[in-house]
Write an enzyme that holds these catalytic residues in place. Sequence first.
Site, mmCIF file in Angstrom:
data_model
loop_
_atom_site.group_PDB
_atom_site.id
_atom_site.type_symbol
_atom_site.label_atom_id
_atom_site.label_comp_id
_atom_site.label_asym_id
_atom_site.label_seq_id
_atom_site.Cartn_x
_atom_site.Cartn_y
_atom_site.Cartn_z
ATOM 1 N N ARG A 144 -3.755 9.531 9.455
ATOM 2 C CA ARG A 144 -4.050 9.679 7.805
ATOM 3 C C ARG A 144 -4.322 8.429 6.933
ATOM 4 O O ARG A 144 -4.952 8.532 6.106
ATOM 5 C CB ARG A 144 -2.829 10.552 7.264
ATOM 6 N N CYS A 195 4.852 9.033 -2.652
ATOM 7 C CA CYS A 195 3.754 8.032 -2.363
ATOM 8 C C CYS A 195 3.746 6.835 -3.052
ATOM 9 O O CYS A 195 4.203 6.727 -4.179
ATOM 10 C CB CYS A 195 2.400 8.882 -2.909
HETATM 11 P P1 IMP Z 1 4.255 16.107 -3.773
HETATM 12 O O1 IMP Z 1 4.149 17.793 -3.959
HETATM 13 O O2 IMP Z 1 4.142 15.429 -5.073
HETATM 14 O O3 IMP Z 1 5.423 15.801 -2.843
HETATM 15 O O4 IMP Z 1 2.939 15.318 -2.930
HETATM 16 C C1 IMP Z 1 2.584 16.020 -1.669
HETATM 17 C C2 IMP Z 1 1.317 15.283 -1.289
HETATM 18 O O5 IMP Z 1 1.514 13.665 -1.287
HETATM 19 C C3 IMP Z 1 0.853 15.576 0.112
HETATM 20 O O6 IMP Z 1 0.377 16.832 -0.003
HETATM 21 C C4 IMP Z 1 -0.106 14.578 0.447
HETATM 22 O O7 IMP Z 1 -1.341 14.616 -0.209
HETATM 23 C C5 IMP Z 1 0.481 13.287 -0.180
HETATM 24 N N1 IMP Z 1 1.424 12.432 0.707
HETATM 25 C C6 IMP Z 1 1.960 12.866 1.815
HETATM 26 N N2 IMP Z 1 2.828 11.849 2.309
HETATM 27 C C7 IMP Z 1 2.245 10.957 1.678
HETATM 28 C C8 IMP Z 1 2.792 9.468 1.829
HETATM 29 O O8 IMP Z 1 3.593 9.108 2.587
HETATM 30 N N3 IMP Z 1 2.033 8.575 0.725
HETATM 31 C C9 IMP Z 1 0.986 9.153 0.022
HETATM 32 N N4 IMP Z 1 0.762 10.235 -0.070
HETATM 33 C C10 IMP Z 1 1.612 11.119 0.633
#
Ligand code: IMP
Length: 528
Positions: free
Chosen positions: A448, A329
């Site tokens: 989104r 993100c």
């Molecule tokens: P991770 O488990 O740290 O990889 O985070 C996953 C979460 O990041 C997802 O469930 C979303 O809420 C968020 N997310 C997914 N895609 C994006 C993006 O492109 N930008 C910002 N947040 C994202």
Amino acid sequence: MHDASQASSVKYFAPMDGWTAEKVFSSTVFGFTYDDLILMPGHIDFGIHEVDLRSRLTKNISLNTPVVSSPMDTVTEHKMAIACALMGGIGIIHNNLTIAQQAKEVSRVKRFENGFIMDPSVLGPENTIADLDEIKKVHGHSSVPITSTGKMGGKLIGIVTNRDIDFISDRSIKLSSVMTTDLVTGSEPITLAEANSILRESKKGKLPIVNDASELVALISRNDLVKNKEYPLSSKHTNKQLLVGAAISTRADEEGRAKALIDAGVDVLVVDSSQGDSVFQSDLISRLKSNFPSIEIIGGNVVSGRQAKTLLGVGADGLRIGMGSGSICTTQEVTAVGRAQGTAVYHVSKYAKEHFDVPCIADGGIQNSGHVMKALAMGASTVMVGSMFAGTEETPGQYFFHNAVRVKNYRGMGSLAAMKDSEIARTRTFDDRVSLPMTNFSEGSVCRYFAEHSSVKVAQGVSGAVVDKGSIKALVPHVMQGVRHGMQDLGCRNIPDLHSKLYNGLLTMDVRSGAAQKEGGIHDLIAL
Ligand code: IMP
């Protein structure tokens, strides 16, 4: 940790035994995240096997394993959702798909029956041994049913196994000339026990299941039989089908998608938006709640009580917390908006519990079992993971080699690549809307980030690759056992107990300095 009699008198000042969450999160201007915090041990008077991780996902859905796979197009389609539900969690099917495709993913989870492979690798008679070699390389399958169409649903005409092709050096030979056509099959309808007994008697490795028209509908594998998989924690509806969720966007006409998903049997809808406090989302939830009163809806994403109030006020049954905490993100850098995840989880969960008794999901930034433990200890009832499951067998996409390491793609839903694919998905089946200009609508990830009306697309995520992690069926039990150790160390037998200690001040913690964080990780060791 203090005992209950101490709690009231030392609620805010107990440095010897750590600080209450209320003190940590309310007496500073700083936002904290998981690594900033460390939990104080409690008193252990029970065995680790007594720790129960059952928790609420929404007002009316509980899970035996408090893990949710994220609605991302490199994380959750039916394979991930099935595996997740078998492990006691739930998967949320992403919406970078047309309505028909997403509904089909939902029904594939709903139709899943343990032991039956509903989407095996299939080839046609015109395919060559080299095609089978490729399947073996990518998926590891060495036996493949051959159908007239080369797909599931075609007429079954043979099967090719390793033994048919082992010694053939010319890999361009067609499968029609090497396949076994003397087949032992099972006929639909068939129970797993009946299918298993045919497999046992026939001594074959695979049993194709066919319908009245001799079309292939499923496959049973002897290896699976031998492994004798049991999933005592699995998340099931009262009708015995696995639980599954699906993401929808805040687009004005999203009710059509919601209806198709509900018709396909979805158990919970997740409104997927990076900033949940919008009139688009609150209107959508209100409409869905009045048109489909029995469907559970998770709103989000939120990081403050004020945002939570908007969504809870219109009837959200669960909340998803996190803005800028995901591993892929860039939201906080691009927009300067978001919140440190520990602080967000604490404040939103507390608000949602106190005012609406609604459970919350800590979404994003979870890297290990310690982070899961901390998210639950900050008040979350479940965690949502993207990167932790990325690169597992169950994610969509193929493995490939990068610098001799086996990897799979993982990307943010706000990455340019995902937003571009979401527009392509739109053009595939939205026949009823093709006359509208392109920028008026699109699937999942563009919406989104509220970017569907924008001609300039600004990425809020990145894409990359993650190493092969094997199956989540091995990963989830491992992570959850780490969480059980954490619960035992804290002296908490279950999540309701953890949360009552969080709010009555019996659960305490310290904020760690940078040096303390370093000390808590691996150090002074030469990697071999
Ligand atoms: P991770 O488990 O740290 O990889 O985070 C996953 C979460 O990041 C997802 O469930 C979303 O809420 C968020 N997310 C997914 N895609 C994006 C993006 O492109 N930008 C910002 N947040 C994202």
